[in-house]
Design a protein around this motif. Sequence first.
Motif, mmCIF file in Angstrom:
data_model
loop_
_atom_site.group_PDB
_atom_site.id
_atom_site.type_symbol
_atom_site.label_atom_id
_atom_site.label_comp_id
_atom_site.label_asym_id
_atom_site.label_seq_id
_atom_site.Cartn_x
_atom_site.Cartn_y
_atom_site.Cartn_z
ATOM 1 N N THR A 18 0.918 -1.233 -0.046
ATOM 2 C CA THR A 18 0.032 0.052 -0.229
ATOM 3 C C THR A 18 0.862 1.269 0.090
ATOM 4 O O THR A 18 1.919 1.182 0.646
ATOM 5 N N ALA A 19 0.756 2.320 -1.019
ATOM 6 C CA ALA A 19 1.381 3.536 -0.912
ATOM 7 C C ALA A 19 0.578 4.467 -1.143
ATOM 8 O O ALA A 19 -0.854 4.398 -1.999
ATOM 9 N N ARG A 20 0.807 5.745 -0.721
ATOM 10 C CA ARG A 20 0.040 6.918 -0.939
ATOM 11 C C ARG A 20 0.860 8.250 -1.426
ATOM 12 O O ARG A 20 2.006 8.307 -1.065
ATOM 13 N N TYR A 41 -8.015 8.797 -5.436
ATOM 14 C CA TYR A 41 -8.165 8.104 -6.538
ATOM 15 C C TYR A 41 -7.340 6.991 -6.343
ATOM 16 O O TYR A 41 -5.913 7.124 -5.760
ATOM 17 N N PHE A 42 -7.605 5.907 -6.698
ATOM 18 C CA PHE A 42 -6.669 4.666 -6.573
ATOM 19 C C PHE A 42 -6.508 3.856 -7.747
ATOM 20 O O PHE A 42 -7.266 3.834 -8.711
ATOM 21 N N PHE A 43 -5.274 3.294 -8.140
ATOM 22 C CA PHE A 43 -5.032 2.343 -8.879
ATOM 23 C C PHE A 43 -4.556 1.131 -8.145
ATOM 24 O O PHE A 43 -3.786 1.005 -7.114
ATOM 25 N N TRP B 36 1.627 2.157 5.115
ATOM 26 C CA TRP B 36 1.284 2.857 3.919
ATOM 27 C C TRP B 36 2.904 3.486 3.661
ATOM 28 O O TRP B 36 3.219 4.226 4.403
ATOM 29 N N LEU B 37 3.397 3.217 2.541
ATOM 30 C CA LEU B 37 4.491 3.963 2.007
ATOM 31 C C LEU B 37 4.211 5.154 1.395
ATOM 32 O O LEU B 37 3.080 5.290 0.804
ATOM 33 N N GLU B 38 5.280 6.041 1.439
ATOM 34 C CA GLU B 38 5.038 7.354 0.728
ATOM 35 C C GLU B 38 5.644 7.653 -0.382
ATOM 36 O O GLU B 38 5.683 8.764 -0.962
ATOM 37 N N SER B 39 6.376 6.589 -1.070
ATOM 38 C CA SER B 39 7.102 6.735 -2.107
ATOM 39 C C SER B 39 6.699 5.691 -3.150
ATOM 40 O O SER B 39 6.622 4.583 -2.790
ATOM 41 N N TYR B 40 6.281 6.051 -4.421
ATOM 42 C CA TYR B 40 6.114 5.041 -5.539
ATOM 43 C C TYR B 40 7.222 4.093 -5.859
ATOM 44 O O TYR B 40 6.949 3.045 -5.790
ATOM 45 N N GLU B 41 8.534 4.668 -5.833
ATOM 46 C CA GLU B 41 9.398 3.938 -6.086
ATOM 47 C C GLU B 41 9.715 2.844 -4.861
ATOM 48 O O GLU B 41 10.021 1.593 -5.308
ATOM 49 N N ALA B 43 7.382 1.509 -3.208
ATOM 50 C CA ALA B 43 6.341 0.510 -3.650
ATOM 51 C C ALA B 43 6.534 -0.404 -4.745
ATOM 52 O O ALA B 43 6.278 -1.716 -4.507
ATOM 53 N N LEU B 44 7.241 -0.114 -5.927
ATOM 54 C CA LEU B 44 7.670 -0.858 -6.841
ATOM 55 C C LEU B 44 8.553 -1.792 -6.398
ATOM 56 O O LEU B 44 8.492 -3.336 -6.674
ATOM 57 N N GLU B 46 9.035 -2.731 -3.109
ATOM 58 C CA GLU B 46 8.588 -3.931 -2.245
ATOM 59 C C GLU B 46 7.561 -4.865 -2.986
ATOM 60 O O GLU B 46 7.524 -5.926 -2.634
ATOM 61 N N LEU B 56 -2.412 1.685 -4.970
ATOM 62 C CA LEU B 56 -1.690 3.166 -4.992
ATOM 63 C C LEU B 56 -2.842 4.119 -4.934
ATOM 64 O O LEU B 56 -3.841 4.297 -5.638
ATOM 65 N N ALA B 57 -2.628 5.174 -3.812
ATOM 66 C CA ALA B 57 -3.680 6.163 -3.442
ATOM 67 C C ALA B 57 -3.133 7.445 -3.812
ATOM 68 O O ALA B 57 -1.970 7.849 -3.523
#
Lengths: 348, 62
Positions: A18-20, A41-43, B36-41, B43-44, B46, B56-57
Amino acid sequence: MLTEAETRRGRLLQQYVTARITRLDRVDLALFDYDRYNTLYFFVLNADEQIYLRYGGRDEKSATSYLNLESLELALEKGLELHRLHQQRKLPGEPHPEPLYARDIPALYERTIGRGRCVECHLVGDLLNVQRERDGTLDKLRHLYRAPELARIGIELDIPKGLRVARVTGAAAEAGMRAGDVVRELNSEAVWTFGDFQWEYGSVPLEARAVEIAVERAGELRRLELRLPPMWWLTDLTYRNLSVDPRVYFASDPLALGEKADLGLPELGFASRVRTVDSLSDLLGSHELQVGDIVYGVDGETADEVARTAELHIKLRKQAGQTVTLQVLRAGERLDLPLKTSRMSFRK
Amino acid sequence: MARTFHPLVAPAARMLVCAAVLALAQPVRGEPAVTWLESYEDALEEARRTGKPIFLAFRCAP
């Protein structure tokens, strides 16, 4: 003590990373494109950046009309199912769009990254349109009317049940859709959530006259051709006011047909009565309109196939900075009044 | 004469709505913890490490 529903949601979320994201500085805006006037919005996607589904979407009444815990859980379950298919190599891949980052959009870069400020979602929507205007590629109808309403084609969803149809009227009823159907595809694209559906629906060309919607009914997939009504994409733009240039500093309500006739104004015209005058109009010397004035013309134009009010006509048809002449009825007297339009400010 | 507030007050209103609807993505009290991770990178990375999908929010404002 946990309720069953709370435990279920927790278990679902624990099966995800889960990431925001609260700033879009380094996010691929093309891959994660959505109407930036959604507040949330979520993906759901995988590590190869293949998007399985979207969750979100809105209507003109509220940014939260389609956000619901039950339907969110359905989406989470579907995401896990699609991920299992992906792991089993049973899910076809999707081509990635050409990447687009905030730094690639000069108008956005100048106002955000270039000033050491964060790239907020709504700024992307606003400044992308500013850049399009600079580039001469802005199509206000295409770029502003991004979230068509299902109500205009007669589909009312049972929102907690995802894409299960609660009631049908109008075009949807004529196409043979029934309450209890579950929408599965739009123009042959799979849709699993309202977010998917609105995304695909918002991608239909404005000039389209029909769409194909596949619904699941009693375990069978049925394909329905739905004839789109005129202006099927039209929505109230009020909620995305910041995106719509030029500024006009007044709001008005359309006159009823009978009132237009009584005043000798064209039936199909955009004559509208001034409801409010923005406090900045005096400060900026924008105009001298008064509440109760009837604006029936702009530079001699009195009708617009899209706009039903004078201020929307100006927003859709004029450029920021232009001065226009309003044809106004005030206490029975016809006046020509100037209105100087402005560009939006991005004060933070 | 009736006056309205300038539309630039809208972002503040939207932030309030954001805060309200964010409850959709927040664990309720006592629910199993979700990180909740705060970084898209991150998240990828992980997701590659664990084989899990990503949820992804996007929020309109921090």
